[in-house]
Design a protein around this motif. Structure first.
Motif, PDB file in Angstrom:
ATOM      1  N   PRO A  86       1.418  -8.879  47.834  1.00 34.08           N
ATOM      2  CA  PRO A  86       2.885  -8.885  47.834  1.00 34.08           C
ATOM      3  C   PRO A  86       3.478 -10.295  47.830  1.00 34.08           C
ATOM      4  O   PRO A  86       2.920 -11.227  48.415  1.00 34.08           O
ATOM      5  N   ASP A  87       4.599 -10.417  47.182  1.00 40.68           N
ATOM      6  CA  ASP A  87       5.419 -11.616  47.303  1.00 40.68           C
ATOM      7  C   ASP A  87       6.206 -11.574  48.610  1.00 40.68           C
ATOM      8  O   ASP A  87       6.509 -12.608  49.206  1.00 40.68           O
ATOM      9  N   LEU A  88       6.563 -10.349  49.011  1.00 37.23           N
ATOM     10  CA  LEU A  88       7.403 -10.144  50.194  1.00 37.23           C
ATOM     11  C   LEU A  88       6.986  -8.863  50.893  1.00 37.23           C
ATOM     12  O   LEU A  88       6.716  -7.859  50.223  1.00 37.23           O
ATOM     13  N   ILE A  89       6.932  -8.902  52.208  1.00 41.60           N
ATOM     14  CA  ILE A  89       6.826  -7.667  52.975  1.00 41.60           C
ATOM     15  C   ILE A  89       7.935  -7.657  54.018  1.00 41.60           C
ATOM     16  O   ILE A  89       8.314  -8.699  54.553  1.00 41.60           O
ATOM     17  N   VAL A  90       8.485  -6.472  54.234  1.00 42.40           N
ATOM     18  CA  VAL A  90       9.536  -6.275  55.225  1.00 42.40           C
ATOM     19  C   VAL A  90       8.989  -5.349  56.289  1.00 42.40           C
ATOM     20  O   VAL A  90       8.465  -4.267  55.978  1.00 42.40           O
ATOM     21  N   VAL A  91       9.059  -5.786  57.547  1.00 44.66           N
ATOM     22  CA  VAL A  91       8.470  -5.030  58.650  1.00 44.66           C
ATOM     23  C   VAL A  91       9.491  -4.837  59.762  1.00 44.66           C
ATOM     24  O   VAL A  91      10.553  -5.440  59.772  1.00 44.66           O
ATOM     25  N   ASN A  92       9.094  -3.946  60.703  1.00 41.06           N
ATOM     26  CA  ASN A  92       9.913  -3.673  61.890  1.00 41.06           C
ATOM     27  C   ASN A  92      11.310  -3.236  61.492  1.00 41.06           C
ATOM     28  O   ASN A  92      12.314  -3.700  62.022  1.00 41.06           O
ATOM     29  N   ALA A  93      11.346  -2.323  60.526  1.00 40.03           N
ATOM     30  CA  ALA A  93      12.625  -1.847  59.988  1.00 40.03           C
ATOM     31  C   ALA A  93      12.782  -0.352  60.239  1.00 40.03           C
ATOM     32  O   ALA A  93      11.818   0.363  60.523  1.00 40.03           O
ATOM     33  N   ASN A  94      14.015   0.106  60.144  1.00 38.73           N
ATOM     34  CA  ASN A  94      14.327   1.537  60.153  1.00 38.73           C
ATOM     35  C   ASN A  94      14.744   1.872  58.730  1.00 38.73           C
ATOM     36  O   ASN A  94      15.902   1.684  58.352  1.00 38.73           O
ATOM     37  N   VAL A  95      13.775   2.334  57.931  1.00 37.39           N
ATOM     38  CA  VAL A  95      13.989   2.458  56.489  1.00 37.39           C
ATOM     39  C   VAL A  95      14.398   3.880  56.115  1.00 37.39           C
ATOM     40  O   VAL A  95      13.653   4.840  56.331  1.00 37.39           O
ATOM     41  N   PHE A  96      15.587   3.998  55.537  1.00 36.34           N
ATOM     42  CA  PHE A  96      16.000   5.237  54.883  1.00 36.34           C
ATOM     43  C   PHE A  96      15.612   5.083  53.428  1.00 36.34           C
ATOM     44  O   PHE A  96      16.220   4.305  52.696  1.00 36.34           O
ATOM     45  N   THR A  97      14.577   5.789  53.004  1.00 35.83           N
ATOM     46  CA  THR A  97      14.062   5.581  51.651  1.00 35.83           C
ATOM     47  C   THR A  97      14.922   6.243  50.593  1.00 35.83           C
ATOM     48  O   THR A  97      14.936   5.794  49.440  1.00 35.83           O
ATOM     49  N   GLY A  98      15.605   7.343  50.942  1.00 36.57           N
ATOM     50  CA  GLY A  98      16.413   8.059  49.968  1.00 36.57           C
ATOM     51  C   GLY A  98      15.609   8.866  48.967  1.00 36.57           C
ATOM     52  O   GLY A  98      16.160   9.376  47.988  1.00 36.57           O
ATOM     53  N   ASP A  99      14.297   9.013  49.196  1.00 42.00           N
ATOM     54  CA  ASP A  99      13.484   9.765  48.237  1.00 42.00           C
ATOM     55  C   ASP A  99      13.686  11.261  48.418  1.00 42.00           C
ATOM     56  O   ASP A  99      14.281  11.723  49.405  1.00 42.00           O
ATOM     57  N   ALA A 100      13.199  12.039  47.482  1.00 43.18           N
ATOM     58  CA  ALA A 100      13.421  13.480  47.488  1.00 43.18           C
ATOM     59  C   ALA A 100      12.725  14.175  48.643  1.00 43.18           C
ATOM     60  O   ALA A 100      13.153  15.248  49.075  1.00 43.18           O
ATOM     61  N   ALA A 101      11.662  13.578  49.162  1.00 48.70           N
ATOM     62  CA  ALA A 101      10.916  14.172  50.270  1.00 48.70           C
ATOM     63  C   ALA A 101      11.516  13.849  51.628  1.00 48.70           C
ATOM     64  O   ALA A 101      11.054  14.365  52.648  1.00 48.70           O
ATOM     65  N   GLY A 102      12.525  13.004  51.670  1.00 44.64           N
ATOM     66  CA  GLY A 102      13.138  12.625  52.936  1.00 44.64           C
ATOM     67  C   GLY A 102      12.253  11.711  53.770  1.00 44.64           C
ATOM     68  O   GLY A 102      12.328  11.709  55.005  1.00 44.64           O
ATOM     69  N   THR A 103      11.437  10.906  53.112  1.00 38.88           N
ATOM     70  CA  THR A 103      10.492  10.029  53.808  1.00 38.88           C
ATOM     71  C   THR A 103      11.223   8.941  54.590  1.00 38.88           C
ATOM     72  O   THR A 103      12.204   8.376  54.125  1.00 38.88           O
ATOM     73  N   THR A 104      10.720   8.657  55.800  1.00 37.96           N
ATOM     74  CA  THR A 104      11.178   7.496  56.556  1.00 37.96           C
ATOM     75  C   THR A 104      10.023   6.518  56.665  1.00 37.96           C
ATOM     76  O   THR A 104       8.865   6.884  56.481  1.00 37.96           O
TER      77      THR A 104
END
Length: 547
Positions: free
Chosen positions: A5-23
């Motif tokens: 990766p060029d970038l990684i983002v950690v320690n987040a509360n991610v709303f992915t918005g995908d169809a499966a409702g993944t967090t």
């Protein structure tokens, strides 16, 4: 093999918005795409020696906002060049603002601005505008962008006199004695805009400033992908130049215009479609044709199934009228589809919405489900027509900003019956019927900035920002997740870009935003208080609240 990766983002509360409702807690980005989405522990293992690590300390992240209906040229010009008149100003304060603005202009410069339509609608302002402007031409746009107030110098530049015929589809309003008042309805506004554009000495510089300002404002409020709802040739050329220079910080889906616009002169129809074919890149797409089917209810130019209330001037049209008949609209849609374009149809009344659905039904019989059709703005839809959006695969292009904090709701109440108003913006019914609801700001209509958090909140509460005693058709409230999806994945899919943007998923463009508060952890009446701390497009930061 997964790229480092060029970038990684950690320690987040991610709303992915995908169809499966993944967090998720983290994700990785390489070459501008998401390459991993999961827990911080999983993602941090992917880091290489050159990987940048962004720890967001538990803040909420979500996909970049996808605005399905925006006017970059109008909004950018208003922010970069024009006089902004506060909505609470009365006639005297408006004239004082114009006089102060005029004092800073050169002798040949026009005074262009915007104001709340009701402030001048029934006021004799022509002489006052003439005095305030000191001889300079004045063009003031109303909050729907469909009408104008001008002064004598502008009327002279337009070549319009008391006995001049009205242009087709528009009205130069006159008093009882037949004298021009300076008020222009609908297509009459185009004459004023044409005269103003002809006065611009360096249009290329102005267009560049306009669209650079628009992109900057969009990024500030979390927008990374937009559907430009009425795109003329200068806009395409300017956006293309910005893109070629690496200065375009926004993904744009353009909609060429089928017929002449109120706000911008220039080529339209087949000629504009042909010219637009030379443009296209990762950030600039041309995929739609814009069709205006009617006007707006506030000036009684939207086509309604029931007559308008017997108040004010109805311009001789008790229910408004459509600008096309069924055969003409089908012909227009055929022309767009034959060019490989989707169609965005402006339909502000329930009568025009029904006509649009009737035409689309014919198109579905001929062409199946392939062409994309949007109907904007979903103010009024007859109950019998709601289910047809889902049945015909029509995108409901919703503009929740039109509820509050503008005074448009009060204007509507003076035009249509209380029963009709109670049924406005039936978004819950549309969602429950299986229709795709995609949200857009319609900026700069109603609001001076493309602020999605106001729209998201009002979709959920149906109240004024911060809450109010009165709700607009409260049975039509959406959940917070539904509202967010309408501003992300569904809007991206409606633009034909769903495989590329709209959710945080592996393989999609790394467009995401960092928020000041977790929308799922607060009272929904505080959503409008949300600030965007950072906006990323293709993994690169294009806005930082701290810089």
């Amino acid at each position: 093999m997964t790229k480092t990766p060029d970038l990684i983002v950690v320690n987040a509360n991610v709303f992915t918005g995908d169809a499966a409702g993944t967090t998720a807690e983290a994700f990785a980005v390489a070459d501008g795409e998401f390459t991993a989405v999961g827990s911080s522990e999983e993602v941090v293992r992917l880091a290489g020696p050159e990987t940048a690590v962004l720890d967001v300390d538990g803040k909420m992240l979500m996909p970049g906002i996808c605005d399905v209906h925006i006017h970059l040229g109008l909004g950018g010009a208003a922010a970069a060049w024009e006089l902004q008149i506060p909505p609470h100003y009365g006639p005297d304060e408006i004239c004082e603002a114009i006089a102060a603005w005029a004092a800073e202009l050169g002798p040949d410069e026009w005074i262009v601005g915007s104001l709340t339509m009701e402030k001048l609608a029934n006021v004799d302002m022509l002489a006052k505008l003439d005095e305030a402007a000191g001889g300079r031409p004045v063009v003031l746009k109303d909050d729907t962008m469909h009408n104008r107030w001008v002064n004598s110098a502008t009327l002279e530049a337009m070549g319009v006199m008391d006995d001049s015929p009205d242009p087709e589809g528009g009205t130069c309003v006159r008093d009882e004695a037949g004298r021009l008042t300076g008020v222009l309805w609908e297509q009459a506004s185009r004459l004023a805009e044409e005269a103003f554009v002809a006065s611009i000495k360096n249009p290329e510089e102005r267009y560049r400033g306009t669209f650079a300002t628009a992109a900057k404002l969009c990024n500030q409020y979390g927008l990374t992908t937009v559907c430009e709802a009425a795109t003329m040739e200068p806009a395409l050329r300017t956006l293309s130049k910005l893109d070629a220079e690496g200065a375009l910080t926004l993904r744009v889906m353009a909609s060429t215009v089928a017929r002449p616009l109120l706000a911008e002169p220039g080529i339209t129809g087949k000629e504009l479609v042909s010219v637009s074919e030379q443009f296209g890149s990762e950030l600039l797409h041309v995929g739609f044709v814009k069709v205006f089917l009617d006007g707006v209810p506030m000036t009684r130019t939207a086509s309604m199934l029931d007559p308008y209330l017997p108040l004010g001037c109805d311009h001789g049209q008790s229910s408004g009228e459509c600008l096309y008949d069924l055969d003409g609209l089908v012909e227009e849609l055929e022309e767009a589809v034959s060019a490989g374009r989707g169609v965005k149809i402006h339909a502000a009344g329930d009568g025009s919405t029904r006509l649009a659905l009737d035409a689309i039904a014919i198109m579905r019989q001929r062409h199946g489900s392939r062409p994309i059709f949007h109907i904007a703005h979903n103010l009024f839809i007859d109950e019998s027509d709601v289910r047809r959006f889902s049945e015909l695969g029509v995108v409901a292009d919703a503009s929740p900003y039109l509820w509050y904090p503008s005074i448009i709701q009060d204007s509507l109440a003076s035009c249509v019956s209380a029963e009709t108003l109670k049924k406005s913006w039936p978004l819950r019914d549309l969602v429950d019927s299986g229709a795709t609801v995609a949200a857009g700001s319609d900026w700069p209509v109603a609001l001076p900035v493309p602020h999605p958090w106001t729209g998201i909140e009002t979709m959920v509460t149906r109240e004024a920002p911060g809450g109010s005693e009165e709700a607009v058709n409260p049975a039509q409230r959406l959940t917070l997740e539904e509202a967010l999806i309408s501003f992300t994945r569904h809007a991206a899919e409606a633009m034909g870009l769903g495989e590329r943007v709209g959710s945080i998923e592996v393989g999609k463009s790394a467009d995401f935003i960092v928020l000041s508060q977790n929308l799922f952890g607060i009272d929904t009446r505080r959503i409008h208080e949300t600030d965007v701390l950072a906006t990323y497009l293709r993994g690169k930061r294009v806005y930082d609240a701290n810089s």
